[in-house]
Design an enzyme around this catalytic site. Structure first.
Site, PDB file in Angstrom:
ATOM      1  N   ASN A 118       0.856  -1.194   0.000  1.00 20.62           N
ATOM      2  CA  ASN A 118       0.000   0.000   0.000  1.00 20.62           C
ATOM      3  C   ASN A 118       0.894   1.247   0.000  1.00 20.62           C
ATOM      4  OD1 ASN A 118      -1.417   2.280   1.073  1.00 20.62           O
ATOM      5  ND2 ASN A 118      -3.070   0.923   1.691  1.00 20.62           N
ATOM      6  N   ASP A 162      -0.112   4.512  -0.147  1.00 22.95           N
ATOM      7  CA  ASP A 162      -0.789   5.771   0.241  1.00 22.95           C
ATOM      8  C   ASP A 162       0.140   6.718   1.006  1.00 22.95           C
ATOM      9  OD1 ASP A 162      -3.071   4.640  -0.782  1.00 22.95           O
ATOM     10  OD2 ASP A 162      -4.002   4.245   1.159  1.00 22.95           O
ATOM     11  N   HIS A 163       0.982   6.164   1.859  1.00 21.37           N
ATOM     12  CA  HIS A 163       1.805   7.033   2.713  1.00 21.37           C
ATOM     13  C   HIS A 163       2.870   7.795   1.937  1.00 21.37           C
ATOM     14  CE1 HIS A 163      -0.132   6.123   6.407  1.00 21.37           C
ATOM     15  NE2 HIS A 163      -0.115   4.849   6.088  1.00 21.37           N
ATOM     16  N   ARG A 176       3.316  18.837   1.217  1.00 12.40           N
ATOM     17  CA  ARG A 176       3.894  20.023   0.590  1.00 12.40           C
ATOM     18  C   ARG A 176       3.184  20.432  -0.696  1.00 12.40           C
ATOM     19  NH1 ARG A 176       9.124  21.980   1.629  1.00 12.40           N
ATOM     20  NH2 ARG A 176       9.321  22.014   3.881  1.00 12.40           N
ATOM     21  N   HIS A 212      -5.596   3.735  -1.899  1.00 12.33           N
ATOM     22  CA  HIS A 212      -6.939   4.098  -1.432  1.00 12.33           C
ATOM     23  C   HIS A 212      -7.238   5.499  -1.965  1.00 12.33           C
ATOM     24  CE1 HIS A 212      -9.780   4.596   2.320  1.00 12.33           C
ATOM     25  NE2 HIS A 212     -10.383   4.867   1.180  1.00 12.33           N
ATOM     26  N   ARG A 271      -9.391   8.330  -1.634  1.00  9.80           N
ATOM     27  CA  ARG A 271     -10.391   8.790  -0.657  1.00  9.80           C
ATOM     28  C   ARG A 271     -11.238   9.909  -1.245  1.00  9.80           C
ATOM     29  NH1 ARG A 271      -8.626   6.897   4.812  1.00  9.80           N
ATOM     30  NH2 ARG A 271     -10.467   7.974   5.556  1.00  9.80           N
ATOM     31  N   ARG A 323      -7.041  13.072   0.133  1.00  6.17           N
ATOM     32  CA  ARG A 323      -5.989  13.577   1.034  1.00  6.17           C
ATOM     33  C   ARG A 323      -4.601  13.023   0.690  1.00  6.17           C
ATOM     34  NH1 ARG A 323      -7.324  10.484   6.677  1.00  6.17           N
ATOM     35  NH2 ARG A 323      -9.359  11.390   6.299  1.00  6.17           N
ATOM     36  N   HIS A 324      -4.551  11.883   0.021  1.00  4.97           N
ATOM     37  CA  HIS A 324      -3.218  11.397  -0.393  1.00  4.97           C
ATOM     38  C   HIS A 324      -3.209  11.023  -1.879  1.00  4.97           C
ATOM     39  CE1 HIS A 324      -5.127   7.682   0.883  1.00  4.97           C
ATOM     40  NE2 HIS A 324      -4.884   7.855   2.161  1.00  4.97           N
ATOM     41  N   GLU A 373      -8.564   0.479  -3.226  1.00  2.09           N
ATOM     42  CA  GLU A 373      -9.401   0.591  -2.021  1.00  2.09           C
ATOM     43  C   GLU A 373     -10.289   1.799  -2.177  1.00  2.09           C
ATOM     44  OE1 GLU A 373      -7.682   1.048   1.855  1.00  2.09           O
ATOM     45  OE2 GLU A 373      -6.340  -0.622   1.470  1.00  2.09           O
ATOM     46  N   THR A 397      -8.104   3.945   8.019  1.00  2.00           N
ATOM     47  CA  THR A 397      -9.350   3.182   8.062  1.00  2.00           C
ATOM     48  C   THR A 397      -9.561   2.579   9.446  1.00  2.00           C
ATOM     49  OG1 THR A 397      -8.764   2.574   5.803  1.00  2.00           O
ATOM     50  CG2 THR A 397     -10.673   1.469   6.766  1.00  2.00           C
ATOM     51  N   GLU A 433     -11.139  -9.127   3.143  1.00  2.00           N
ATOM     52  CA  GLU A 433      -9.840  -8.783   3.728  1.00  2.00           C
ATOM     53  C   GLU A 433     -10.057  -8.675   5.225  1.00  2.00           C
ATOM     54  OE1 GLU A 433      -7.486  -5.574   2.030  1.00  2.00           O
ATOM     55  OE2 GLU A 433      -6.479  -5.259   3.960  1.00  2.00           O
ATOM     56  N   HIS A 462      -3.649  -4.430   7.810  1.00  3.41           N
ATOM     57  CA  HIS A 462      -3.795  -3.235   8.643  1.00  3.41           C
ATOM     58  C   HIS A 462      -2.975  -3.381   9.926  1.00  3.41           C
ATOM     59  CE1 HIS A 462      -5.290   0.507  10.190  1.00  3.41           C
ATOM     60  NE2 HIS A 462      -5.863   0.718   9.033  1.00  3.41           N
ATOM     61  N   GLY A 463      -2.030  -2.467  10.069  1.00  2.00           N
ATOM     62  CA  GLY A 463      -1.215  -2.444  11.286  1.00  2.00           C
ATOM     63  C   GLY A 463      -0.133  -3.517  11.344  1.00  2.00           C
ATOM     64  N   HIS A 512       2.120   1.172   5.919  1.00  2.00           N
ATOM     65  CA  HIS A 512       2.846   2.130   6.753  1.00  2.00           C
ATOM     66  C   HIS A 512       4.239   1.645   7.154  1.00  2.00           C
ATOM     67  CE1 HIS A 512       3.836   4.357  10.461  1.00  2.00           C
ATOM     68  NE2 HIS A 512       3.312   5.359   9.792  1.00  2.00           N
TER      69      HIS A 512
HETATM   70  N1  PXP Z   1      -5.794  -2.868   4.303  1.00  2.00           N
HETATM   71  C1  PXP Z   1      -6.705  -1.858   4.320  1.00  2.00           C
HETATM   72  C2  PXP Z   1      -8.109  -2.164   3.949  1.00  2.00           C
HETATM   73  C3  PXP Z   1      -6.320  -0.553   4.688  1.00  2.00           C
HETATM   74  O1  PXP Z   1      -7.227   0.435   4.706  1.00  2.00           O
HETATM   75  C4  PXP Z   1      -4.963  -0.313   4.998  1.00  2.00           C
HETATM   76  C5  PXP Z   1      -4.525   1.077   5.362  1.00  2.00           C
HETATM   77  O2  PXP Z   1      -4.697   1.953   4.310  1.00  2.00           O
HETATM   78  C6  PXP Z   1      -4.059  -1.378   4.947  1.00  2.00           C
HETATM   79  C7  PXP Z   1      -4.504  -2.658   4.614  1.00  2.00           C
HETATM   80  C8  PXP Z   1      -2.602  -1.197   5.250  1.00  2.00           C
HETATM   81  O3  PXP Z   1      -2.465  -0.838   6.578  1.00  2.00           O
HETATM   82  P1  PXP Z   1      -1.035  -0.352   7.110  1.00  2.00           P
HETATM   83  O4  PXP Z   1      -0.722   0.930   6.428  1.00  2.00           O
HETATM   84  O5  PXP Z   1      -1.269  -0.202   8.580  1.00  2.00           O
HETATM   85  O6  PXP Z   1      -0.060  -1.435   6.772  1.00  2.00           O
END
Ligand code: PXP
Length: 245
Positions: free
Chosen positions: A7, A9-10, A18, A43, A45, A49-50, A70, A101, A151, A190-191, A213
């Site tokens: 992912n 997004d970050h 910026r 994702h 959104r 935002r990203h 996503e 999320t 998921e 996630h996490g 992340h």
């Molecule tokens: N899966 C879903 C559905 C998510 O929304 C996210 C976060 O955007 C992730 C996985 C990845 O989570 P993390 O950034 O904590 O690894």
């Protein structure tokens, strides 16, 4: 063993801090694939935002692996998905004020709306995954709305105090087995971090882990020394670098 969906997004979060052009998530997706990513997740959104619409469009054109989009289950996002045609759509709950999320989708109480959107995606050959908490009733409801994947939300496992980790892991294992037994494919995420991913990677039924992340954080750690060296080189040798061009 599960495959790895990265992912990104970050990376877009850093750019949007910026409102500039770097780092570009499209370029970074290419590097993630070089590193062995099996798919790329973004994702889009509602508040942008990203990830931006431009990112999604270019990623669709340039990704060599698979694109997992996503998104919230809204008419706007459905229209975008049908146009971009990602390899998979993962429907997630979305709140404006959340940092990331929070919690899984409530399939049980939104069956009609979800069934409709999943049908539209299916007609365009786009499989749908539903991001859910590891609860039996959400798994069963996911079959009823014709999802291809669920998921499983690993956030509770990731955040659990030491004495509760075993319990959260057991819930995920049970949910993965239950989902597979009733015909769903299973992803999870996630996490997840370098410290907690291994027990999840050992769950047989999981097809793919979506991780963001921690990988982006680690990339800063492993890349910062080189980045500073390159800047120092320019500053310490301004004359020779000036005439290099
Ligand atoms: N899966 C879903 C559905 C998510 O929304 C996210 C976060 O955007 C992730 C996985 C990845 O989570 P993390 O950034 O904590 O690894």
């Amino acid at each position: 063993m599960p495959t790895l969906g990265v992912n990104i997004d970050h990376i877009a979060n850093v750019r949007e801090a910026r409102k500039t052009i770097e780092p570009d998530p499209v370029q970074m997706a290419f590097l993630a694939e070089l590193g062995g990513a099996d798919s790329i997740t973004v994702h889009l959104r509602e508040d942008r935002r990203h990830i931006q619409d431009r990112d999604l469009r270019l990623l669709r054109e340039t990704i060599h692996t698979k694109l997992n989009l996503e998104m919230a289950s809204t008419a706007e996002m459905l229209e975008i998905a049908l146009k971009v045609k990602p390899d998979m759509v993962t429907l997630v709950p979305e709140k404006r004020n959340e940092v990331t999320t929070e919690g899984g989708l409530d399939i049980k109480n939104h069956k009609i709306q979800l069934k409709e959107i999943i049908k539209e995606l299916q007609l365009s050959q786009i499989p749908t995954s539903l991001f859910i908490d590891a609860e039996p009733e959400q798994i069963e409801a996911s079959v009823e709305v014709n999802a291809t994947y669920v998921e499983l939300h690993t956030g509770c496992y990731a955040l659990a105090q030491k004495e509760k980790i075993g319990l959260e892991l057991a819930k995920l294992k049970e949910a993965a087995a239950r989902a597979t037994n009733i015909g769903l494919h299973v992803n999870a995420g996630h996490g997840l971090t370098y410290q907690n991913v291994v027990p999840i990677a050992l769950i047989n039924q999981i097809d793919e882990l979506n991780i963001g992340h921690t990988i982006v954080a680690r990339s800063i750690a492993v890349g910062l020394i080189q980045a500073v060296k390159e800047m120092q080189e320019l500053i310490k040798n301004p004359i020779s670098n000036h005439f290099k061009k």
